[in-house]
Enzyme design. Structure first.
Site, PDB file in Angstrom:
ATOM      1  N   THR A  36      26.632  90.390 -63.045  1.00  0.00           N
ATOM      2  CA  THR A  36      25.519  89.138 -63.040  1.00  0.00           C
ATOM      3  C   THR A  36      24.241  89.923 -63.029  1.00  0.00           C
ATOM      4  OG1 THR A  36      25.872  89.427 -60.701  1.00  0.00           O
ATOM      5  CG2 THR A  36      26.920  87.652 -61.927  1.00  0.00           C
ATOM      6  N   SER A 127      28.237 103.887 -56.682  1.00  0.00           N
ATOM      7  CA  SER A 127      26.699 104.275 -56.828  1.00  0.00           C
ATOM      8  C   SER A 127      26.204 105.479 -56.251  1.00  0.00           C
ATOM      9  CB  SER A 127      25.796 103.171 -56.248  1.00  0.00           C
ATOM     10  OG  SER A 127      26.137 101.909 -56.892  1.00  0.00           O
ATOM     11  N   ASP A 173      22.160  98.529 -57.934  1.00  0.00           N
ATOM     12  CA  ASP A 173      22.589  99.575 -57.160  1.00  0.00           C
ATOM     13  C   ASP A 173      21.421 100.402 -56.458  1.00  0.00           C
ATOM     14  OD1 ASP A 173      24.962  99.200 -58.304  1.00  0.00           O
ATOM     15  OD2 ASP A 173      24.805 100.565 -59.523  1.00  0.00           O
TER      16      ASP A 173
HETATM   17  C1  GLA Z   1      27.227  99.229 -62.271  1.00  0.00           C
HETATM   18  C2  GLA Z   1      25.781  99.108 -62.647  1.00  0.00           C
HETATM   19  C3  GLA Z   1      25.130  97.856 -61.889  1.00  0.00           C
HETATM   20  C4  GLA Z   1      26.021  96.335 -62.075  1.00  0.00           C
HETATM   21  C5  GLA Z   1      27.457  96.725 -61.752  1.00  0.00           C
HETATM   22  C6  GLA Z   1      28.368  95.516 -62.175  1.00  0.00           C
HETATM   23  O1  GLA Z   1      27.306  99.545 -61.050  1.00  0.00           O
HETATM   24  O2  GLA Z   1      24.930 100.234 -62.239  1.00  0.00           O
HETATM   25  O3  GLA Z   1      23.815  97.532 -62.202  1.00  0.00           O
HETATM   26  O4  GLA Z   1      25.692  95.889 -63.468  1.00  0.00           O
HETATM   27  O5  GLA Z   1      27.975  97.839 -62.671  1.00  0.00           O
HETATM   28  O6  GLA Z   1      28.282  94.574 -61.366  1.00  0.00           O
END
Ligand code: GLA
Length: 381
Positions: A36, A127, A173
């Site tokens: 999203t 992340s 993130d």
């Molecule tokens: C990865 C991306 C985020 C987000 C998620 C899905 O973690 O880095 O920015 O789009 O996927 O929600």
């Protein structure tokens, strides 16, 4: 040894002097609201007690020397005036890219000696890269006394990732790594970057399980999903899917390709679920949160098509144990990686035993379990 003592010792061993400053930035888990953020929508992540820790000291020239304790080729050196992408040292591009965008932003910085260590599992959807970028920004903000807000730091981290590293990620993130709050999740509006902290109710823990499925096609599939969403937004003549309602989408179903329709239905319905989940968290209504997380997983599985059979299986195993006393879903970008569960702390032992027994039996893989609590972001006062 504390994290601080360990990184100070690594710095001393590598550079033969002391007096480094120590900075830390957390990884994150997303409780609900996936795919999203790049649609200007809503997300509900929490920063976690796993992250990247850096010890660093200023230099009088414009040379950056970096020692990455956890990487195979551990050392890199470059000049701030000559920053290039380094295809043979992927980890260093997070440092290079972040410093490049920081200088383009107008920050006056000089060289530094840097030692880095981290415990966010790489490629697990928690992340590790955002925490690395934010930790570098925090380090330079501290060394060179930069006035950098958490929001700007998050934007710079995202920019480094989009423009330098080449991943088209959204802002979630980096923003939660910079601005997370201890014991709280955060609902973030990715359109105007306003946010609201929501306490994790007493007696609940974040139980994260890595499926340990080797993630394939992540970048290409991620970028494809993003394009598909943009195509539907374009059809409606709006900047992002955030501005389309479910009724509008349903009304146009006959005109829209089936796959694109499903992608958009996920994003629009997920935004509704995130807002409902915030209310549920705030009123400690765990049964409602549980239903919302289940619906989110199903939508990511059937409409957005980013789960794997192992992620679906793990969700099922955990859901069978916790019922409506907690919630569980895949978390992050998908195509492997982790599931997140928010569960009564009293159930953790039993849940751990079940997952460790059942998951390998059904899928032939060993799970990794991370017990987490919501933690403070690097730029949060
Ligand atoms: C990865 C991306 C985020 C987000 C998620 C899905 O973690 O880095 O920015 O789009 O996927 O929600």
């Amino acid at each position: 040894m504390t994290g601080q003592a360990k990184i100070e010792q690594l710095f001393l061993k590598q550079f033969n002097y002391q007096n480094a400053v120590v900075c830390h930035a957390p990884g994150r888990v997303n409780i609900i609201g996936d795919h999203t953020d790049y649609n200007d929508g809503f997300v509900l992540p929490a920063a976690i007690n796993y992250g990247t820790t850096i010890a660093a000291a200023k230099r009088d020239d414009d040379i950056i020397r970096v020692y990455a304790h956890d990487c195979e080729q551990q050392v890199d050196q470059f000049k701030l005036s000559e920053i290039e992408f380094e295809p043979h040292l992927m980890w260093s591009n997070y440092v290079r890219g972040t410093l490049k965008v920081l200088m383009e932003h107008g920050a006056q910085i000089g060289g530094a000696d840097i030692a880095v260590t981290g415990n966010v599992p790489q490629g697990a959807g928690l992340s590790s890269s955002a925490s690395f970028e934010v930790a570098i920004l925090k380090t330079f903000a501290t060394l060179y006394q930069l006035e950098l807000s958490g929001i700007v730091a998050a934007q710079l981290g995202q920019q480094a990732e989009n423009e330098f590293v080449g991943c088209n990620c959204g802002i979630m993130d980096q923003l939660i790594s910079a601005m997370g709050k201890d014991q709280h999740a955060m609902m973030l509006d990715c359109k105007d970057l306003s946010f609201e902290d929501a306490p994790i109710p007493q007696g609940l823990s974040l139980f994260i399980v890595n499926s340990n499925v080797k993630r394939g096609l992540v970048d290409s599939e991620y970028n494809l999903r993003r394009q598909q969403c943009e195509q539907v937004a374009k059809y409606f003549g709006v900047p992002a899917l955030r501005d389309v309602t479910l009724a509008q989408l349903q009304g146009a179903q006959a005109d829209i390709d089936d796959a694109l329709f499903k992608r958009a239905r996920h994003v629009i319905s997920e935004n509704i679920r995130v807002k409902a989940a915030l209310s549920a968290l705030k009123s400690s209504d765990i049964a409602t949160l549980s239903r919302l997380m289940k619906a989110s997983h199903q939508s990511l599985r059937d409409d957005f098509e980013v789960t794997t059979k192992e992620l679906d299986g793990l969700v099922q195993i955990i859901d069978n144990e916790i019922g409506l006393s907690g919630g569980v879903r895949m978390t992050g970008g998908g195509f492997g990686g982790c599931v997140v569960a928010i569960v009564p702390t009293s159930m953790i032992e039993q849940l751990t035993t079940t997952v460790i027994r059942q998951y390998p039996l059904e899928y032939g893989l060993k799970p990794s379990i991370y017990l987490c609590h919501a933690s403070q972001g690097a730029f949060r006062a």
